[in-house]
Scaffold this active site. Sequence first.
Site, PDB file in Angstrom:
ATOM      1  N   LYS A  58     -51.909 -57.761  15.073  1.00  0.00           N
ATOM      2  CA  LYS A  58     -52.474 -58.901  14.335  1.00  0.00           C
ATOM      3  C   LYS A  58     -53.641 -59.530  15.071  1.00  0.00           C
ATOM      4  CE  LYS A  58     -48.128 -60.093  12.033  1.00  0.00           C
ATOM      5  NZ  LYS A  58     -47.060 -61.126  11.880  1.00  0.00           N
ATOM      6  N   ASP A  69     -50.277 -19.592  29.087  1.00  0.00           N
ATOM      7  CA  ASP A  69     -51.134 -20.554  29.778  1.00  0.00           C
ATOM      8  C   ASP A  69     -50.292 -21.497  30.637  1.00  0.00           C
ATOM      9  OD1 ASP A  69     -53.480 -21.750  30.549  1.00  0.00           O
ATOM     10  OD2 ASP A  69     -53.632 -23.055  28.803  1.00  0.00           O
ATOM     11  N   ILE A 129     -54.925 -40.538  28.459  1.00  0.00           N
ATOM     12  CA  ILE A 129     -53.977 -39.951  29.403  1.00  0.00           C
ATOM     13  C   ILE A 129     -54.612 -38.781  30.140  1.00  0.00           C
ATOM     14  CG2 ILE A 129     -51.757 -38.788  29.620  1.00  0.00           C
ATOM     15  CD1 ILE A 129     -50.780 -40.325  27.218  1.00  0.00           C
ATOM     16  N   GLY A 130     -55.401 -38.009  29.441  1.00  0.00           N
ATOM     17  CA  GLY A 130     -56.058 -36.857  30.047  1.00  0.00           C
ATOM     18  C   GLY A 130     -56.795 -36.072  28.996  1.00  0.00           C
ATOM     19  N   CYS A 190     -59.653 -28.519  27.885  1.00  0.00           N
ATOM     20  CA  CYS A 190     -60.811 -27.793  27.375  1.00  0.00           C
ATOM     21  C   CYS A 190     -60.908 -27.825  25.858  1.00  0.00           C
ATOM     22  CB  CYS A 190     -60.758 -26.346  27.852  1.00  0.00           C
ATOM     23  SG  CYS A 190     -59.272 -25.460  27.346  1.00  0.00           S
ATOM     24  N   SER A 191     -59.868 -28.320  25.177  1.00  0.00           N
ATOM     25  CA  SER A 191     -59.893 -28.299  23.714  1.00  0.00           C
ATOM     26  C   SER A 191     -59.353 -29.569  23.080  1.00  0.00           C
ATOM     27  CB  SER A 191     -59.075 -27.107  23.199  1.00  0.00           C
ATOM     28  OG  SER A 191     -57.717 -27.210  23.614  1.00  0.00           O
ATOM     29  N   ALA A 226     -58.143 -34.094  23.739  1.00  0.00           N
ATOM     30  CA  ALA A 226     -57.953 -35.293  24.537  1.00  0.00           C
ATOM     31  C   ALA A 226     -56.649 -35.954  24.119  1.00  0.00           C
ATOM     32  CB  ALA A 226     -59.124 -36.259  24.362  1.00  0.00           C
ATOM     33  N   VAL A 227     -55.938 -36.539  25.076  1.00  0.00           N
ATOM     34  CA  VAL A 227     -54.627 -37.119  24.830  1.00  0.00           C
ATOM     35  C   VAL A 227     -54.682 -38.611  25.147  1.00  0.00           C
ATOM     36  CG1 VAL A 227     -52.161 -36.973  25.322  1.00  0.00           C
ATOM     37  CG2 VAL A 227     -53.579 -34.919  25.462  1.00  0.00           C
TER      38      VAL A 227
END
Length: 603
Positions: free
Chosen positions: A189, A364, A165-166, A169-170, A172-173
Amino acid sequence: MAVRQALGRGLQLGRALLLRFTAKSSQACCWRRPEWPGPAAGWGRGQRPGQAPGPGAEPRRFGLRLPDRYRFFRQSVAGLAARLQRQFLGRARGGAGPCGRAVFLAFGMGLGLIEEKQAESRRVASACQEIQAIFTQKSKLLPDPLATRRCQGFRLEEYLIGQSIGKGCSAAVYEAAMPTSPQNLQVAKSGGLLPARGPDVVPRGEEEQAPPAPAFPLAIKMMWNISAGSSSEAIFSTMSQELVPASRAALAGEYGAVSYRRSKGGPKQLAPHPNIIRVIRAFTSAVPLLPGALVDYPDVLPPRLHPEGLGHGRTLFLVMKNYPCTLRQYLHTNTPSPRLASIMTLQLLEGVDHLVQQGVAHRDLKSDNILVEMDADGCPWLVISDFGCCLADEHIGLQLPFPSWYVDRGGNGCLMAPEVSTACPGPRAVIDYSKADAWAVGALAYEIFGLSNPFYGQGRAHLESRSYQEAQLPALPESAPSDTRHLVRALLQRDAGKVQLSPGVAGRSKLKLPFLLQRPSARVAANVLHLSLWGEHILALKNLKLDRMVGWLLQQSAATLLADRLMEKSCVETKMKMLFLANLECETLCQAALLLCSWRAAP
């Protein structure tokens, strides 16, 4: 005019006498002797209070012995007013002088008016509390996708992992799903995308026989572990800020509950809110080779997956709801109407107010960290996410000690409030974050209304939070509501304790409305937009009274309850009204109303 002056004089005399009633016995003005002359006997004409009366002075005819009745006077202003009025009638029958009767009458009327105003305020506060209690119970949160599986979801092997998904800086999704639907079971399966397999390891020819793509209602955030070690307890302790929006069920896994409770100085656990992301599962697991890992973030992988990787073999995984897009992506393809843009800004203020009430500062806020989903009518619903830089310490709250430059002030320096970006370290230096996130919402409002953020980019239009002046702020579009334009400028004041007003309004406000000289808090700012959107006929009244405000609140409550009951899925406006009524406070509501009136009265 004469009646108004008489009442004003009565209030002044009442205040003077009350100050004397509450004075200590050691002070000069002590009401122990009835021989002292009152104001009617000529105070200020060569004779001071506490001084013996002159040869021709008339002794005072009424004597209130404060030490004997101090508790009575302190407990009930209404009782004091009634007693003075009764004494006035008695003195009038007994032949007291006209000056003495006038003092008693003015003092009694003044105290009566004060008590009536206090009673009205108490009625309004009580009504607000009752409405707030009702809508606090009625406020509905988004359903937990894993609510029926409390003992599942704490292992990475239980999830189907989709595409990326994106990344930030710390972390990943990735898309994720639980293999429970028949379609997902077929994928599992047949050897679909599992945690240990990605496009980099798919055998040739499998693309031609690929099963149908499953739905991914969840998102998994894999943190990058470079310095936290490989033990679960160390990982939870180092990355504890990510667990601030976690639910109780999220920390009930094999390692989560034990490690999180043992961590010293752990952050607060945020109460749920519709405009705040909710972490539904948090656990540690071995780092897998996910789709695109070797291209997007090879340096943070462990050496067993990439020879030049610097990451540890185990890290933290967070499971959340999968949202369609971020605010930046939504604004790139959509242009909300002025009213919709105001509602979107209002949602951010509601989320920030919830953080402030919980003693948390996000630090942030940016359009990439705000997620968006659509309701049944296509109206966007905003959710604040990514708490990796938040301030959520149980001991310091929103007042961060700043003894040296090594203290972390948060992320996203472009949208860092002036009081944070200009702070200088020192032995007793403290950074106040109570209005920092509200300032960031004011900057994000430019993006929501279709303009470039003035604190991004370069060139003449670029502003820096540490050095800009309010006169340099660009104006919002003329199509934007006037109240919203005033509010955005108020939120972007450099000094968190001062709001610039026009000379006429400022002159009237210094004595009566001191809160107008401060940057509005997130709660007051949210109430401003609520009143501007739905209370126009109330604000149009020249004499805004509390009783009328309560009547309007009751109408809004009834209409909101009816709309929520008739519709299976409440629209965004109904949800916002429910949040407004669930956070109803008399003081902040009155501040917002008077703030709006002051803006509209300005030339």
